[in-house]
Design a protein around this motif. Structure first.
Motif, PDB file in Angstrom:
ATOM      1  N   SER A 148      10.640  -1.435 -12.495  1.00  0.00           N
ATOM      2  CA  SER A 148      11.102  -0.266 -11.752  1.00  0.00           C
ATOM      3  C   SER A 148      10.575  -0.337 -10.332  1.00  0.00           C
ATOM      4  O   SER A 148       9.619   0.343  -9.962  1.00  0.00           O
ATOM      5  CB  SER A 148      10.628   1.020 -12.446  1.00  0.00           C
ATOM      6  N   PHE A 149      11.183  -1.204  -9.521  1.00  0.00           N
ATOM      7  CA  PHE A 149      10.661  -1.437  -8.178  1.00  0.00           C
ATOM      8  C   PHE A 149      10.823  -0.222  -7.281  1.00  0.00           C
ATOM      9  O   PHE A 149      10.017   0.007  -6.378  1.00  0.00           O
ATOM     10  CB  PHE A 149      11.377  -2.642  -7.557  1.00  0.00           C
ATOM     11  N   GLY A 150      11.871   0.589  -7.520  1.00  0.00           N
ATOM     12  CA  GLY A 150      12.079   1.766  -6.671  1.00  0.00           C
ATOM     13  C   GLY A 150      10.902   2.714  -6.708  1.00  0.00           C
ATOM     14  O   GLY A 150      10.364   3.111  -5.670  1.00  0.00           O
ATOM     15  N   LEU A 151      10.479   3.087  -7.903  1.00  0.00           N
ATOM     16  CA  LEU A 151       9.329   3.994  -8.027  1.00  0.00           C
ATOM     17  C   LEU A 151       8.060   3.343  -7.514  1.00  0.00           C
ATOM     18  O   LEU A 151       7.227   3.994  -6.877  1.00  0.00           O
ATOM     19  CB  LEU A 151       9.157   4.409  -9.490  1.00  0.00           C
ATOM     20  N   ARG A 152       7.893   2.057  -7.798  1.00  0.00           N
ATOM     21  CA  ARG A 152       6.686   1.374  -7.350  1.00  0.00           C
ATOM     22  C   ARG A 152       6.632   1.307  -5.821  1.00  0.00           C
ATOM     23  O   ARG A 152       5.572   1.500  -5.219  1.00  0.00           O
ATOM     24  CB  ARG A 152       6.632  -0.030  -7.941  1.00  0.00           C
ATOM     25  N   ALA A 153       7.776   1.053  -5.190  1.00  0.00           N
ATOM     26  CA  ALA A 153       7.815   0.996  -3.732  1.00  0.00           C
ATOM     27  C   ALA A 153       7.495   2.358  -3.120  1.00  0.00           C
ATOM     28  O   ALA A 153       6.782   2.455  -2.115  1.00  0.00           O
ATOM     29  CB  ALA A 153       9.187   0.515  -3.261  1.00  0.00           C
ATOM     30  N   ILE A 154       8.023   3.422  -3.725  1.00  0.00           N
ATOM     31  CA  ILE A 154       7.728   4.771  -3.226  1.00  0.00           C
ATOM     32  C   ILE A 154       6.238   5.062  -3.335  1.00  0.00           C
ATOM     33  O   ILE A 154       5.614   5.563  -2.396  1.00  0.00           O
ATOM     34  CB  ILE A 154       8.555   5.816  -4.008  1.00  0.00           C
ATOM     35  N   ALA A 155       5.658   4.749  -4.504  1.00  0.00           N
ATOM     36  CA  ALA A 155       4.228   5.003  -4.699  1.00  0.00           C
ATOM     37  C   ALA A 155       3.378   4.211  -3.712  1.00  0.00           C
ATOM     38  O   ALA A 155       2.383   4.713  -3.174  1.00  0.00           O
ATOM     39  CB  ALA A 155       3.835   4.662  -6.140  1.00  0.00           C
ATOM     40  N   GLU A 156       3.761   2.958  -3.437  1.00  0.00           N
ATOM     41  CA  GLU A 156       2.993   2.137  -2.502  1.00  0.00           C
ATOM     42  C   GLU A 156       3.092   2.672  -1.082  1.00  0.00           C
ATOM     43  O   GLU A 156       2.096   2.686  -0.345  1.00  0.00           O
ATOM     44  CB  GLU A 156       3.495   0.697  -2.558  1.00  0.00           C
ATOM     45  N   ARG A 157       4.273   3.122  -0.665  1.00  0.00           N
ATOM     46  CA  ARG A 157       4.417   3.687   0.674  1.00  0.00           C
ATOM     47  C   ARG A 157       3.554   4.938   0.839  1.00  0.00           C
ATOM     48  O   ARG A 157       2.892   5.130   1.859  1.00  0.00           O
ATOM     49  CB  ARG A 157       5.881   4.038   0.963  1.00  0.00           C
ATOM     50  N   VAL A 158       3.563   5.785  -0.171  1.00  0.00           N
ATOM     51  CA  VAL A 158       2.768   7.011  -0.112  1.00  0.00           C
ATOM     52  C   VAL A 158       1.286   6.681  -0.037  1.00  0.00           C
ATOM     53  O   VAL A 158       0.531   7.268   0.757  1.00  0.00           O
ATOM     54  CB  VAL A 158       3.069   7.899  -1.335  1.00  0.00           C
ATOM     55  N   GLU A 159       0.841   5.721  -0.822  1.00  0.00           N
ATOM     56  CA  GLU A 159      -0.574   5.349  -0.830  1.00  0.00           C
ATOM     57  C   GLU A 159      -0.999   4.741   0.502  1.00  0.00           C
ATOM     58  O   GLU A 159      -2.090   5.016   1.003  1.00  0.00           O
ATOM     59  CB  GLU A 159      -0.838   4.359  -1.963  1.00  0.00           C
ATOM     60  N   GLN A 160      -0.149   3.926   1.111  1.00  0.00           N
ATOM     61  CA  GLN A 160      -0.493   3.281   2.377  1.00  0.00           C
ATOM     62  C   GLN A 160      -0.724   4.286   3.487  1.00  0.00           C
ATOM     63  O   GLN A 160      -1.593   4.081   4.341  1.00  0.00           O
ATOM     64  CB  GLN A 160       0.624   2.309   2.782  1.00  0.00           C
ATOM     65  N   LEU A 161       0.007   5.395   3.493  1.00  0.00           N
ATOM     66  CA  LEU A 161      -0.121   6.390   4.554  1.00  0.00           C
ATOM     67  C   LEU A 161      -1.004   7.558   4.149  1.00  0.00           C
ATOM     68  O   LEU A 161      -1.068   8.567   4.857  1.00  0.00           O
ATOM     69  CB  LEU A 161       1.265   6.892   4.975  1.00  0.00           C
ATOM     70  N   GLY A 162      -1.691   7.454   3.005  1.00  0.00           N
ATOM     71  CA  GLY A 162      -2.616   8.505   2.598  1.00  0.00           C
ATOM     72  C   GLY A 162      -1.937   9.809   2.212  1.00  0.00           C
ATOM     73  O   GLY A 162      -2.503  10.883   2.419  1.00  0.00           O
TER      74      GLY A 162
END
Length: 395
Positions: A357-371
């Motif tokens: 599920s790359f879509g959810l994983r990509a969203i979670a990673e973007r959110v984590e990168q920007l705090g």
């Protein structure tokens, strides 16, 4: 205390106070040895105790922050008790009241410091009067010393406040400088991406487009002649290369943000319908001009990814995108009336990380990168609501 231009002043004041205590203790010892008598032993013991307890201040920094005030208060009380016992035996110990004034003002909070100074002044006057009789000098000396100590102590506190304000201002200036440098770096990076996108568009993309048109014309002209199949394959390969090149250009230039994030999100409503029917996308946005470009790009990509999931998996008829920006934070909410998840929303991150599920994983990673913060509210048959919150100063 953090380092600042006033740090040498504070170091000098503390060093002077320590030297004053040492000098007065030496005076007390000389007096004790000169007088002698039956009080010699107790006087030496109290002098040594005063020196040991005073030296314990060096270990105060090892006390946990939450207990430091209580430990300092206990320390000054113990030092005061030893001092009172010492002036009963040695009149010269009354001179230790002067450094004690500064200790009271520095250690005790609020009005307790001045009150302790007044009380110590009275003790010193009484002790001097008991040993040599009450005189004008024995009264005026401690009183003047207390007044001077109060003035210096108030000046020290004002100086400390000014130093703290300057330190805070300096930290703010440094943070502003860092944000400005980051913003300039970000703008430079985006400008370079745009330049690369234009160069690729004007060279590779245009060349592939021309090759495709020429091969298409050659394919029509050759008809069924030998080699026509090779021409067709070459044309299809050029078309695929052109499509990939245009995708690279879109990713580099982020053309959807040319008119701002609000317009970019509004255009998402023009995307293709869902897999099993028409999908209506409703978009509601607020002013977003103050958002950093990194945040705008992240929000756009998150909205695109979330809507892609809705179109591919949710079987929804309505999806709603809401962007709410304030001076301190921005919130993006993507909701739908589709099937929802078949597992608990709090497990979305774990499911995304451990699956394709790359879509959810990509969203979670973007959110984590920007705090930022990510939350998902979903249940089978009740649709899904994805909420992302970023601080406005996110990087």
């Amino acid at each position: 205390m953090p380092h600042n231009t006033l740090t040498p002043v504070f170091v000098g004041l503390r060093t002077g106070l320590h030297l004053l205590v040492v000098g007065l203790l030496v005076l007390v010892l000389v007096r004790v040895f000169l007088v002698g008598g039956p009080s010699l032993g107790p006087s030496l013991a109290l002098t040594a105790a005063f020196a040991v307890v005073y030296a314990l201040v060096a270990f105060m920094r090892f006390v946990p922050e939450r207990r430091r005030k209580a430990a300092a208060a206990l320390w000054i009380v113990g030092l005061s008790v030893i001092w009172i016992g010492l002036i009963v035996l040695v009149p010269e110990a009354a001179y230790l009241v002067f450094p004690m004034f500064f200790l009271y003002l520095h250690v005790l909070p609020g009005l307790l410091g001045p009150a302790a100074v007044v009380a110590a002044t009275g003790v010193a006057i009484v002790a001097l009067g008991m040993h040599g009789g009450f005189t004008v000098g024995g009264v005026i000396g401690p009183v003047v010393g207390a007044a001077v100590a109060l003035l210096i102590g108030l000046g020290y506190r004002a100086l400390a406040r000014e130093a703290a304000e300057r330190e805070a201002l300096l930290a703010e200036l440094v943070a502003t400088r860092d944000r400005l440098a980051e913003s300039e770096r970000e703008q430079g990076m985006l400008a370079e991406r745009s330049r690369l996108a234009r160069e690729i568009h004007d060279t590779v993309a245009q060349g592939l487009s021309s090759i495709q048109l020429l091969l298409h014309a050659a394919e029509r002209a050759d008809g069924d002649r030998p080699g026509a199949e090779h021409v067709r394959l070459a044309r299809e390969t050029a078309a695929e290369g052109l499509a990939d090149t245009r995708r690279f250009i879109r990713e580099l230039a982020s053309p959807l943000l040319d008119d701002g994030l609000a317009q970019a999100l509004a255009r998402l409503g023009e995307q293709q319908p869902g897999t099993d029917g028409d999908l209506r996308i409703e978009v509601e946005t607020s002013q977003t001009g103050h958002l950093p470009m990194t945040v705008q790009i992240a929000l756009l990509r998150i909205a695109q990814g979330a809507l892609a999931n809705v179109r591919q998996h949710a079987h929804a008829t309505v999806a709603r995108v809401v962007l709410d920006a304030t001076d301190t934070e921005v919130t993006l909410t993507v909701s739908d009336d589709g099937d929802g998840f078949s597992f608990a929303p709090e497990l979305v991150g774990a499911r995304a990380a451990g699956s394709d599920s790359f879509g959810l994983r990509a969203i979670a990673e973007r959110v984590e990168q920007l705090g930022g913060d990510l939350s998902v509210d979903s249940a089978p048959g009740r649709g899904t609501t994805l909420t992302v919150t970023f601080p406005v100063d996110a990087r």
